[in-house]
Design an enzyme around this catalytic site. Structure first.
Site, mmCIF file in Angstrom:
data_model
loop_
_atom_site.group_PDB
_atom_site.id
_atom_site.type_symbol
_atom_site.label_atom_id
_atom_site.label_comp_id
_atom_site.label_asym_id
_atom_site.label_seq_id
_atom_site.Cartn_x
_atom_site.Cartn_y
_atom_site.Cartn_z
ATOM 1 N N MET A 130 -8.714 7.457 0.950
ATOM 2 C CA MET A 130 -7.938 8.697 1.827
ATOM 3 C C MET A 130 -7.387 9.624 2.170
ATOM 4 O O MET A 130 -6.316 10.717 1.676
ATOM 5 C CB MET A 130 -9.450 10.391 1.280
ATOM 6 C CG MET A 130 -10.391 10.135 2.641
ATOM 7 S SD MET A 130 -10.203 11.153 4.189
ATOM 8 C CE MET A 130 -11.164 12.561 3.324
ATOM 9 N N GLY B 282 5.607 -1.879 3.845
ATOM 10 C CA GLY B 282 5.082 -2.371 4.957
ATOM 11 C C GLY B 282 5.871 -4.353 5.853
ATOM 12 O O GLY B 282 6.829 -5.240 4.322
ATOM 13 N N ASP B 283 5.139 -4.978 6.583
ATOM 14 C CA ASP B 283 5.523 -5.875 6.380
ATOM 15 C C ASP B 283 5.662 -6.902 5.494
ATOM 16 O O ASP B 283 6.015 -7.426 5.332
ATOM 17 C CB ASP B 283 5.184 -6.964 7.823
ATOM 18 C CG ASP B 283 3.631 -6.624 7.120
ATOM 19 O OD1 ASP B 283 3.262 -6.378 6.339
ATOM 20 O OD2 ASP B 283 2.618 -6.979 8.236
ATOM 21 N N ALA C 248 -12.192 12.969 20.120
ATOM 22 C CA ALA C 248 -13.356 11.828 20.501
ATOM 23 C C ALA C 248 -13.888 11.675 21.491
ATOM 24 O O ALA C 248 -13.567 11.345 22.468
ATOM 25 C CB ALA C 248 -12.860 10.799 19.351
ATOM 26 N N ARG D 45 -17.322 17.130 12.706
ATOM 27 C CA ARG D 45 -17.889 17.304 14.039
ATOM 28 C C ARG D 45 -18.803 18.513 13.793
ATOM 29 O O ARG D 45 -19.769 18.859 14.022
ATOM 30 C CB ARG D 45 -17.290 17.610 14.756
ATOM 31 C CG ARG D 45 -17.386 18.231 16.049
ATOM 32 C CD ARG D 45 -16.392 18.230 17.120
ATOM 33 N NE ARG D 45 -15.899 17.554 17.776
ATOM 34 C CZ ARG D 45 -15.929 16.678 18.634
ATOM 35 N NH1 ARG D 45 -17.041 16.537 18.856
ATOM 36 N NH2 ARG D 45 -15.916 15.644 19.218
ATOM 37 N N ARG E 285 -5.723 -1.587 9.624
ATOM 38 C CA ARG E 285 -6.432 -3.666 9.388
ATOM 39 C C ARG E 285 -6.295 -4.301 10.454
ATOM 40 O O ARG E 285 -7.096 -4.955 11.368
ATOM 41 C CB ARG E 285 -5.419 -4.069 8.355
ATOM 42 C CG ARG E 285 -5.926 -5.300 7.445
ATOM 43 C CD ARG E 285 -5.108 -5.352 6.648
ATOM 44 N NE ARG E 285 -4.167 -5.291 6.212
ATOM 45 C CZ ARG E 285 -3.410 -4.752 4.930
ATOM 46 N NH1 ARG E 285 -3.899 -5.991 4.229
ATOM 47 N NH2 ARG E 285 -2.270 -4.514 4.804
ATOM 48 N N ASP F 202 -0.283 2.789 8.487
ATOM 49 C CA ASP F 202 -0.523 1.999 9.642
ATOM 50 C C ASP F 202 -0.180 2.026 10.923
ATOM 51 O O ASP F 202 -0.313 1.879 12.119
ATOM 52 C CB ASP F 202 -0.861 0.742 9.534
ATOM 53 C CG ASP F 202 -2.247 0.278 8.463
ATOM 54 O OD1 ASP F 202 -2.739 0.883 8.250
ATOM 55 O OD2 ASP F 202 -2.511 -0.632 8.141
ATOM 56 N N LYS G 42 -23.920 16.447 26.599
ATOM 57 C CA LYS G 42 -23.003 16.314 25.470
ATOM 58 C C LYS G 42 -24.551 16.511 24.386
ATOM 59 O O LYS G 42 -24.600 15.376 24.560
ATOM 60 C CB LYS G 42 -22.358 15.519 25.250
ATOM 61 C CG LYS G 42 -20.586 15.867 25.423
ATOM 62 C CD LYS G 42 -19.465 14.580 25.092
ATOM 63 C CE LYS G 42 -18.503 15.076 26.005
ATOM 64 N NZ LYS G 42 -17.824 14.359 25.716
ATOM 65 N N GLY H 131 0.945 -1.145 0.427
ATOM 66 C CA GLY H 131 0.118 0.458 -0.524
ATOM 67 C C GLY H 131 0.632 1.234 0.027
ATOM 68 O O GLY H 131 1.667 1.849 0.608
ATOM 69 N N VAL I 245 17.192 8.671 -1.542
ATOM 70 C CA VAL I 245 17.265 6.763 -1.831
ATOM 71 C C VAL I 245 18.586 7.865 -3.324
ATOM 72 O O VAL I 245 19.933 7.170 -3.370
ATOM 73 C CB VAL I 245 17.248 6.066 -1.909
ATOM 74 C CG1 VAL I 245 17.933 4.776 -2.723
ATOM 75 C CG2 VAL I 245 16.591 5.311 -0.756
ATOM 76 N N ARG J 9 1.440 -5.349 -4.680
ATOM 77 C CA ARG J 9 1.168 -6.408 -4.543
ATOM 78 C C ARG J 9 1.333 -8.165 -5.443
ATOM 79 O O ARG J 9 0.628 -8.041 -6.221
ATOM 80 C CB ARG J 9 -0.164 -6.659 -3.981
ATOM 81 C CG ARG J 9 -0.291 -5.483 -2.631
ATOM 82 C CD ARG J 9 -0.970 -6.128 -1.267
ATOM 83 N NE ARG J 9 -0.769 -5.340 -0.522
ATOM 84 C CZ ARG J 9 -1.838 -4.086 -0.620
ATOM 85 N NH1 ARG J 9 -3.183 -3.939 -1.536
ATOM 86 N NH2 ARG J 9 -1.666 -3.500 0.342
ATOM 87 N N THR K 153 4.517 2.972 5.230
ATOM 88 C CA THR K 153 2.557 2.159 5.047
ATOM 89 C C THR K 153 2.165 3.162 6.180
ATOM 90 O O THR K 153 2.675 3.581 7.432
ATOM 91 C CB THR K 153 2.353 1.113 6.432
ATOM 92 O OG1 THR K 153 1.326 0.520 6.534
ATOM 93 C CG2 THR K 153 3.483 0.384 7.444
ATOM 94 N N ASP L 286 2.415 0.174 11.920
ATOM 95 C CA ASP L 286 2.173 -0.984 12.686
ATOM 96 C C ASP L 286 4.087 -1.738 12.345
ATOM 97 O O ASP L 286 3.140 -3.487 12.166
ATOM 98 C CB ASP L 286 1.569 -2.349 11.904
ATOM 99 C CG ASP L 286 1.502 -2.112 10.709
ATOM 100 O OD1 ASP L 286 2.213 -1.289 9.353
ATOM 101 O OD2 ASP L 286 0.706 -2.653 9.963
HETATM 102 O O1 F6P Z 1 -1.520 0.773 3.509
HETATM 103 C C1 F6P Z 1 -2.105 -0.272 4.740
HETATM 104 C C2 F6P Z 1 -3.985 0.042 4.746
HETATM 105 O O2 F6P Z 1 -3.846 1.165 4.602
HETATM 106 C C3 F6P Z 1 -4.123 -0.773 5.414
HETATM 107 O O3 F6P Z 1 -5.252 -0.041 7.168
HETATM 108 C C4 F6P Z 1 -5.806 -0.990 4.814
HETATM 109 O O4 F6P Z 1 -6.427 -2.286 5.939
HETATM 110 C C5 F6P Z 1 -5.362 -1.610 3.690
HETATM 111 O O5 F6P Z 1 -3.741 -0.360 3.683
HETATM 112 C C6 F6P Z 1 -6.095 -1.197 1.976
HETATM 113 O O6 F6P Z 1 -5.225 -1.803 0.759
HETATM 114 P P1 F6P Z 1 -5.842 -1.804 -0.293
HETATM 115 O O7 F6P Z 1 -7.064 -1.288 0.145
HETATM 116 O O8 F6P Z 1 -4.997 -1.227 -0.848
HETATM 117 O O9 F6P Z 1 -5.659 -2.810 -0.553
#
Ligand code: F6P
Length: 328
Positions: free
Chosen positions: A259, A106-107, A191, A159, A176, A132, A218, A15, A27, A76, A130, A134
């Site tokens: 977005m 990412g991973d 929130a 809001r 995710r 996320d 509230k 992603g 780089v 991917r 990424t 994570d």
């Molecule tokens: O980049 C990570 C992420 O944003 C996740 O939070 C999300 O679930 C996923 O990518 C969705 O990615 P795609 O629509 O490219 O599969």
């Protein structure tokens, strides 16, 4: 041990995230600074298999530090999961005389890089890209900060309409498997509740808490839900449950979606990308391989790719407490 590398390849994979272009730029320019060549590889590991490479000099990356997405595109790759696919990729690297690879992703992307290293002893270094956040071994992944600012901007706008109509809004944000975006943007966006996969609040407690804040005066509320949260089957079922079990609120759902992955990178992500790109290139030149560069204690540090993938990023318990106190 220093390596006499003369050409490095760079690719973006998985992603996309804001800051990837700034990392490519870094780089490429670090290679130019050290008088070595740099090849951009298109469409991640797919482009590696197809030999879709382009030599990049310092000027070829002008005007991209402020652009979202990735000029090298991303993908991917299913074929890279096969031994034949990886053999093709390795053959192309050898043919193009590339002697080290920087993988921004990412991973999943790091797993690909590690296999390439293991099977062909090919030098690889990862840059965590990424939204996320994570990945273990860095307090911030590339794009996380920008995504947070995007989400907070969206919460602020929602809001406005929530308070005008006295409504309760459920807002789904990306993540995710983790709640880093939800927790940080939730606090910054004020929130009332934040639902994350790392903590199971339970439906009844959620309704109790929303009722409590309604009674405290509230007139509208915002609940941030990480997409990986398991409290309801999905955010729409969550809305239905609250609709049925709580009176006095008109309930709406807003799914922010992709977005969150776009837009110009923040200042923080541009600086982080610039630092990570330099560290990645210099690590390869020092003969280091199979590492990820990360930000730890304000410094650029290396973590083994294996650890970066397998290590669990922990949610900040202090932030959880602050969010509870803030929703009083
Ligand atoms: O980049 C990570 C992420 O944003 C996740 O939070 C999300 O679930 C996923 O990518 C969705 O990615 P795609 O629509 O490219 O599969």
């Amino acid at each position: 041990m220093p390596k006499n590398i003369k050409k490095i390849g760079v690719l973006t994979s998985g992603g996309d995230s804001p800051g990837m272009n700034a990392a490519i730029r870094s780089v490429v320019r670090a290679c130019a600074y050290h008088n070595i060549e740099c090849a951009g590889i298109y469409r991640g590991f797919e482009g590696l298999i197809d030999g879709d490479f382009k030599l990049m000099d310092a000027r070829s990356v002008k005007g991209i530090i402020n652009k979202g997405g990735t000029i090298l595109k991303t993908a991917r790759s299913k074929e890279f999961r096969t031994k034949e696919g990886r053999q093709k990729a390795f053959n192309n690297l050898v043919k193009a005389e590339i002697e080290g690879l920087v993988v921004v992703g990412g991973d999943g992307s790091f797993t690909g890089a590690m296999v390439l290293n293991k099977e062909f002893d090919f030098p690889v270094v990862g840059i965590p890209g990424t939204i996320d956040n994570d990945i273990f071994g860095t307090t911030h992944t590339l794009g996380f900060d920008t995504a947070l600012n995007t989400v907070v901007d969206a919460i602020d706008k929602i809001r406005d309409t929530a308070s005008s109509h006295n409504r309760l809004f459920f807002i789904e944000v990306m993540g995710r498997d983790v709640g880093h975006i939800a927790l940080n943007a939730g606090i910054a966006g004020g929130a009332e509740e934040i639902l994350i996969p790392e903590e199971d609040l339970g439906l009844d407690r959620l309704v109790d808490s929303l009722n409590k804040s309604r009674k405290s005066g509230k007139t509208s509320s915002i609940v941030i839900v990480a997409e990986g949260d398991k409290i309801g089957k999905n955010i729409f079922e969550l809305k239905d449950y609250v609709d049925e079990n709580m009176e006095g609120y008109d309930v709406r759902v807003s799914v922010l979606g992709h977005m969150q992955r776009g837009g110009a990178p923040s200042c923080f992500d541009r600086v982080l990308a610039s630092r990570m790109g330099v560290k990645a290139v210099e690590s390869l030149l020092e003969g280091k391989s199979n590492y990820m560069v990360g930000l730890l204690g304000g410094k650029m540090e290396l973590t083994h790719l294996d650890k970066a993938i397998k290590g669990k990023t922990k949610i900040n318990l202090e932030l959880l407490r602050v969010s509870d106190i803030m929703s009083t």
